[in-house]
Design an enzyme around this catalytic site. Structure first.
Site: not given
Ligand code: NAD
Ligand code: ZN
Length: 372
Positions: A116, A138, A180, A220, A230, A234, A238, A241, A245, A257
């Protein structure tokens, strides 16, 4: 070594050259901790474990997984819950998540639900994670039907960006982060766009990254602080996006992405110019910044080689876009730029105009659009 704190939320957002001491300082003496990390940042996670032990935390164990979207699943959450159980984690345990957005989303979600709810600390290691994903509370996992369909608002105890981790991050992943950051600049920080224009994405200089990330994180934090659940503003996050998306989905993995967001930012700019609410010169400036970061301004539907967009591709993009939660009647809700540093959200756009923009985003911009 240096750390910058971004204020505004109920927890600190720290951008640090070396996250280890900051993470250790955020955990109480004797507290049980589990470290959950992307195997690609194993060395950075080990440093954090060392610092935690040195500060007297009780590290129950370290878990290394493959980062990436595929792990952000029901299965990924289940193995994390079970690993926590196996390591003897109870409600007093803090989970430290070290990795990109996929890792912090998954670990945050597992923390929200394990027994929980337990405390967690986000240690983002990608530009996107530091500037965006790890901030705001989030958390989510994906379902086979779509992204982020199960989740919770579950703020971490602290966010500590580990700048030195960026040294190993691939250029393509950095570019995604830049998309971003450009988004953040358009939402609320015109000066940040100047900074992006002066940055080389292949740049490994930590000081340069620090400034970009701190500025984007401020945007942010500001938006999230104004609307944590949101319910309104907030939605501005997007920007880029909606079309982004949809083309990411239709391109089936051919588009990162960041590349999709880049195309989506162009799409939003085109719509805003068309509605007369955004200066064509500002739109051209954004295109130049995206291109300068090595991001694409148009996309191709999947298939062999580059083929032009067919009516059925357009239909698929529009269907995907309208399936998104932002739909309403014969129009689609958009976030559109009004000026660099100011956006309007929940703007209802007629589907035909959206179709025109989608069509345009499948071709390189003409000189009128780039003003070259
Ligand atoms: N919660 C939120 O508000 C929010 C906002 C935007 C995006 N997201 C989410 O974030 C995710 C995308 O994040 P991301 O781009 O960081 O993706 P990710 O975690 O998939 O990382 C991208 C790639 O980089 C590698 N990696 C990570 N750190 C590294 C480092 N320091 N050196 C070498 N390789 C490294 C990972 O293994 C992966 O292959 C999506 O799932 C998206 O939905 C969430
Ligand atoms: Zn994004």
């Amino acid at each position: 070594m240096s750390s910058t704190i971004v204020d505004g939320l109920s927890y600190p957002v720290i951008v640090s050259d070396d996250a280890a001491p900051d993470v250790a300082a955020a955990v109480e003496h004797g507290a049980p901790v589990v470290v959950f990390a992307d195997a690609r940042v194993r060395a950075r996670a080990r440093r954090i474990v060392g610092a935690l032990r040195a500060r007297g935390a009780r590290v129950l164990g370290s878990l290394f997984v493959r980062g990436g979207e595929r792990g952000k699943s029901v299965r990924g959450a289940q193995s994390l819950w079970q690993d926590l159980l196996r390591l003897g984690a109870d409600r007093s345990t803090t989970l430290v998540a070290v990795g990109g957005g996929s890792i912090t989303d998954l670990a945050g979600f597992a923390s929200a639900t394990y027994m929980r709810g337990i405390a967690w600390i986000a240690v983002p290691t990608t530009v996107l994670g530091m500037a965006d994903a790890a901030i705001g509370g989030k958390t989510a996992i994906d379902l086979p039907q779509g992204k982020n369909l199960a989740g919770a608002f579950w703020p971490p105890r602290a966010v500590v960006a580990d700048l030195n981790a960026l040294r190993t991050l691939a250029v393509r992943e950095r570019a995604t982060g830049i998309a971003e950051i450009i988004k953040a600049a358009i939402i609320a920080d015109p000066g940040l766009l100047d900074l992006v224009e002066r940055t080389d994405v292949a740049e490994t200089d930590i000081a340069a990254w620090r400034e970009l990330i701190v500025r984007a994180a401020r945007v942010k934090v500001g938006v999230v602080a104004a609307d944590p659940q949101e319910r309104g503003v907030r939605a501005a996050l997007n920007l880029g996006h909606t079309i982004g998306h949809a083309v990411e989905h239709v391109a089936r993995g051919a588009l990162s992405h960041g590349a999709a967001v880049s195309v989506g930012l162009r799409g939003a700019g085109l719509l805003a110019v068309r509605l007369g609410m955004f200066a064509p010169s500002d739109h051209a400036r954004i295109l130049a910044a995206l291109r300068g970061a090595g991001l694409p301004l148009y996309w191709s539907p999947p298939g062999r080689g580059r083929r032009p967009l067919a009516k059925r591709d357009e239909d698929r993009v529009l269907q995907t876009l309208r399936r998104d939660k932002k739909r309403s009647g014969g129009s689609v809700q958009f976030v559109l730029p009004e000026r660099i540093g100011e956006v309007r959200y929940a703007v209802a756009i007629d589907v035909q105009l959206v179709r025109d923009a989608v069509r345009q985003c499948a071709k390189p911009p003409q000189v009128e659009e780039t003003m070259e």
